[in-house]
Design a protein around this motif. Structure first.
Motif, PDB file in Angstrom:
ATOM      1  N   LEU A 445      30.467   8.299  -6.108  1.00 52.78           N
ATOM      2  CA  LEU A 445      31.711   8.487  -6.854  1.00 52.78           C
ATOM      3  C   LEU A 445      32.902   8.043  -6.015  1.00 52.78           C
ATOM      4  O   LEU A 445      32.954   8.267  -4.808  1.00 52.78           O
ATOM      5  CB  LEU A 445      31.860   9.961  -7.243  1.00 52.78           C
ATOM      6  N   GLU A 446      33.880   7.388  -6.658  1.00 52.86           N
ATOM      7  CA  GLU A 446      35.083   6.967  -5.942  1.00 52.86           C
ATOM      8  C   GLU A 446      35.878   8.178  -5.470  1.00 52.86           C
ATOM      9  O   GLU A 446      36.004   9.174  -6.176  1.00 52.86           O
ATOM     10  CB  GLU A 446      35.966   6.103  -6.855  1.00 52.86           C
ATOM     11  N   LYS A 447      36.421   8.087  -4.249  1.00 51.91           N
ATOM     12  CA  LYS A 447      37.232   9.163  -3.676  1.00 51.91           C
ATOM     13  C   LYS A 447      38.593   8.590  -3.281  1.00 51.91           C
ATOM     14  O   LYS A 447      38.876   8.374  -2.098  1.00 51.91           O
ATOM     15  CB  LYS A 447      36.528   9.770  -2.459  1.00 51.91           C
ATOM     16  N   LYS A 448      39.424   8.347  -4.290  1.00 53.56           N
ATOM     17  CA  LYS A 448      40.723   7.724  -4.039  1.00 53.56           C
ATOM     18  C   LYS A 448      41.700   8.673  -3.354  1.00 53.56           C
ATOM     19  O   LYS A 448      42.713   8.241  -2.817  1.00 53.56           O
ATOM     20  CB  LYS A 448      41.318   7.231  -5.361  1.00 53.56           C
ATOM     21  N   ILE A 485      37.813  -1.468  -0.473  1.00 52.87           N
ATOM     22  CA  ILE A 485      38.129  -0.519   0.609  1.00 52.87           C
ATOM     23  C   ILE A 485      38.430   0.858   0.022  1.00 52.87           C
ATOM     24  O   ILE A 485      38.980   1.721   0.697  1.00 52.87           O
ATOM     25  CB  ILE A 485      39.317  -1.011   1.464  1.00 52.87           C
ATOM     26  N   VAL A 486      38.075   1.053  -1.246  1.00 53.04           N
ATOM     27  CA  VAL A 486      38.186   2.377  -1.864  1.00 53.04           C
ATOM     28  C   VAL A 486      36.989   3.206  -1.416  1.00 53.04           C
ATOM     29  O   VAL A 486      35.844   2.780  -1.588  1.00 53.04           O
ATOM     30  CB  VAL A 486      38.214   2.271  -3.404  1.00 53.04           C
ATOM     31  N   SER A 491      30.801   6.190   2.113  1.00 49.03           N
ATOM     32  CA  SER A 491      31.349   4.963   2.676  1.00 49.03           C
ATOM     33  C   SER A 491      32.865   4.934   2.542  1.00 49.03           C
ATOM     34  O   SER A 491      33.427   5.379   1.534  1.00 49.03           O
ATOM     35  CB  SER A 491      30.765   3.743   1.967  1.00 49.03           C
ATOM     36  N   LEU A 492      33.520   4.371   3.566  1.00 48.54           N
ATOM     37  CA  LEU A 492      34.966   4.162   3.500  1.00 48.54           C
ATOM     38  C   LEU A 492      35.288   2.813   2.870  1.00 48.54           C
ATOM     39  O   LEU A 492      36.409   2.575   2.435  1.00 48.54           O
ATOM     40  CB  LEU A 492      35.567   4.238   4.907  1.00 48.54           C
ATOM     41  N   GLY A 493      34.320   1.919   2.845  1.00 45.80           N
ATOM     42  CA  GLY A 493      34.482   0.614   2.220  1.00 45.80           C
ATOM     43  C   GLY A 493      33.115  -0.006   2.029  1.00 45.80           C
ATOM     44  O   GLY A 493      32.139   0.421   2.652  1.00 45.80           O
TER      45      GLY A 493
END
Length: 665
Positions: A445-448, A485-486, A491-493
């Motif tokens: 899942l994206e963690k913006k 890089i989101v 992962s950080l990118g």
């Protein structure tokens, strides 16, 4: 009228329950208390010792029964005294019959000796020699029975509870479960009531499906094969990675075959009692032979089929080995029935016992591999039937974006895409939802909202741009699809590629892949002259690749055409290495040399294209997500683009698979 007759002739009989026995025992104990010579439920009125002496002096007392253990005395009056008005409140006859005389009064006393002396003096003074004085110890039958039976009741109750728990709590009572503990737990497939899966529901797997269909045909038309002298095979073993459809194939066999189908797992034979596994194997084959022709399906057979003596350091696996021995005997021993076929599935065929794998037991080994592009398209078509899809959805496009996915993975992608579309309030699932679903499954899942400092963000951007640049400039590196890089998952990118589906890999292809993987760390070195811990997953990947080149595939000149790979899995249980210490030093040296060469190669490529690397990283910092089109604007067309019919991803698309490659920063 016919229905009424059936109802009358087959009345519903009440089910027997063990609680009936408990109720009968309780009633028996209460009856014993009521009819055992006691005074029933009523208690005689209590009087004082002085009043008792007065009745004694008046000649009204016939008998005195002194109960020593309760410090009480029961007073029995004469027939004439009962007719006096002074005794109208005395206890008469009870409503229950009694085997002994009923007392009229009850006297409580303190010191027994003083009480006895007082009675003796009164009798002597009034010359009452006909008054009978007796001594007794009173006992309560109910209490005595309770004290006697309570330990046995507790022991029996605990035993029943434990037996029910160990037997799975199934219906039929604890006793029935204990006697059934050696019975097989196989489920008999009922084609009329159970959900039916057919070969039409199994997409891809054409070779495996063809062999399994032939087994079904053996049982339907045995004369077709036996007329030529052939024999029906006794077993088939489905082998393959997890999620490729082995159990689904077995379900299709159950749906297609018009014969009894017994299904169970290998762990169903395992029990805490000694000998239960072998007993269940015997019972399973007995049931199958009674209903022959029949099919037995054992899922995850490695639970009992592990090679005997392997990994048996404690000597505690005798029960599992006994179960395996019984299975071997039933499949090919004296008195076997050729009309019973055994299907089994496992993803760990290397650890199975050789005696189980031989011809005559499992005559066929059917390998169920990961699906290719064409088969993935067919699998998508099956799983998309119940989903409301957009009319413009291209199945071939989806198949090309999911390399390395198994059938279970594709089912998960379809379900996740439907959930994403529902979350967005759409009426149908479109291409973008599937791309988002692949991103969600592969990367997380994206963690913006993750807190990242500007310096860290810049480092991540150049790291990912380094991967993209090197992979774009190398011929055999996988073509890039998306760089972001989101933060996503851990992962950080990440840089995502669409790898070419190769059956064989050459050294130069592996070298280009390792060079592209080291591009992230090389970019940090070129731009900042520093390196960080963000390349952990890159280092892990290239180390595994380099070690495989040296020790498995024989692609190193120093080691030569040697492999230390053991497909039988025997080396997993040995403490010694299959090579000497000198060879180990050479292996370590060559692995380090291969990785360092590709690292220096990546540094040189990035130094030669430093301006383009910087432009790409700045664009990545600005947009956070870039696609193939962005690289084409900066680097121009890729000169060695493969003519593989691969679908291009436009900037409006959101992602694809990362089997590919996902960099954890």
């Amino acid at each position: 009228m016919a229905k009424e007759t059936n109802n009358n002739t087959n009345p519903k009989k009440p089910r027997f329950s063990s609680y009936w026995i408990y109720g009968i025992i309780l009633l028996f104990i209460i009856g014993m208390q009521l009819f055992s010579g006691g005074s029933g439920w009523s208690t005689p009125p209590e009087i004082t010792p002085s009043r008792m002496e007065q009745f004694l002096e008046d000649g009204d007392v016939e008998k005195i029964l002194i109960i020593n253990n309760t410090k009480s005395a029961k007073i029995f009056l004469t027939e004439e005294a009962l007719k006096k008005d002074v005794h109208k409140n005395a206890q008469g006859q009870t409503f229950l019959p009694s085997a002994s005389q009923v007392p009229q009064y009850l006297v409580k006393f303190g010191d027994a000796q003083n009480f006895e002396n007082g009675i003796s003096e009164t009798i002597d003074e009034n010359n009452l020699s006909d008054v009978e004085v007796k001594f007794d110890i009173e006992s309560n039958l109910f209490t005595d029975l309770l004290i006697t039976l309570l330990p046995f009741v507790l022991i029996i109750g605990i035993w029943i509870f434990l037996m029910r728990r160990m037997s799975g709590g199934a219906a039929g009572g604890a006793g029935g479960q204990i006697f059934n503990i050696g019975k097989s737990k196989a489920k008999l497939f009922d084609e009329k009531t159970d959900m039916k899966v057919t070969f039409k529901d199994v997409a891809g797997l054409e070779g495996a499906k063809e062999e399994v269909q032939e087994i079904v045909d053996f049982l339907k038309n045995p004369e077709k094969y036996t007329s030529l002298g052939g024999k029906i095979p006794k077993g088939a073993l489905l082998v393959g990675p997890p999620g490729t459809g082995k159990t689904l194939l077995a379900k299709a066999v159950a749906g297609e075959a018009k014969v009894p189908f017994f299904s169970l797992s290998g762990s169903d034979f395992v029990e805490m009692f000694v000998g239960v596994g072998a007993s269940r194997v015997r019972d399973l084959f007995k049931q199958a032979k009674d209903k022959s022709p029949a099919i037995i399906f054992i899922d995850e057979i490695d639970a009992i089929g592990r090679a005997r003596g392997k990994n048996n350091f404690t000597g505690s696996n005798d029960e599992r080995e006994n179960t395996l021995n019984q299975l071997l005997t039933e499949m090919d021993g004296f008195g076997t029935n050729t009309n019973v076929i055994v299907l089994a599935a496992t993803n760990r065929a290397d650890i199975l016992d050789k005696a189980l794998m031989r011809a005559g037991r499992f005559d066929r080994q059917i390998y169920v591999d990961l699906p290719d592009v064409r088969e993935r398209k067919e699998i998508f078509e099956v799983h998309l039937r119940p989903i409301k899809n957009s009319e413009s959805l291209d199945m071939e496009f989806l198949a090309k974006q999911t390399p390395g996915f198994s059938g279970a993975d594709i089912a998960n992608v379809c379900n996740e895409a439907a959930l994403i579309a529902a979350r967005k309030g759409k009426k149908a699932v479109d291409k973008q939802d599937f791309l988002d679903a692949v991103d969600r499954i592969v990367g997380g899942l994206e963690k913006k909202n993750k807190i990242i400092t500007p310096e860290e963000k810049k480092t991540i951007a150049f790291h990912e741009a380094g991967h993209a640049t090197v992979s774009w400039l190398l011929e055999h590196a996988a073509p890039l699809v998306k760089v972001t890089i989101v933060p996503r998952g851990q992962s950080l990118g990440a840089a995502w590629y669409l790898p070419e589906e190769r059956l064989i890999v050459r050294p130069e292809q592996m070298a280009d892949e390792m060079c592209a993987t080291m591009g992230g760390r090389a970019a940090e070195k070129v731009i900042f002259d520093k390196i960080s811990t963000g390349a952990l997953s890159d280092l892990e990947k290239v180390t595994k690749q380099a070690r495989a080149m040296v020790t498995i595939y024989g692609l190193n000149d120093e080691i030569g055409n040697l492999t230390y790979y053991d497909s039988s899995g025997q080396t997993d249980y040995n403490f010694s290495k299959p090579y000497s210490e000198e060879t180990a030093k050479v292996i370590d040296k060559e692995i380090s040399r291969i990785i360092e060469e590709q690292y220096q190669r990546a540094i040189k490529l990035l130094e030669d294209n430093k301006d383009k690397l910087t432009t790409l990283a700045e664009r990545l910092l600005e947009k956070e997500v870039i696609f193939k089109d962005d690289l084409e604007r900066i680097f121009g067309k890729r000169p060695f683009e493969k003519k593989s019919g691969m679908t291009e991803i436009k900037e409006s698309d959101s992602a694809t698979k990362e089997e590919e490659l996902q960099e954890k920063e």
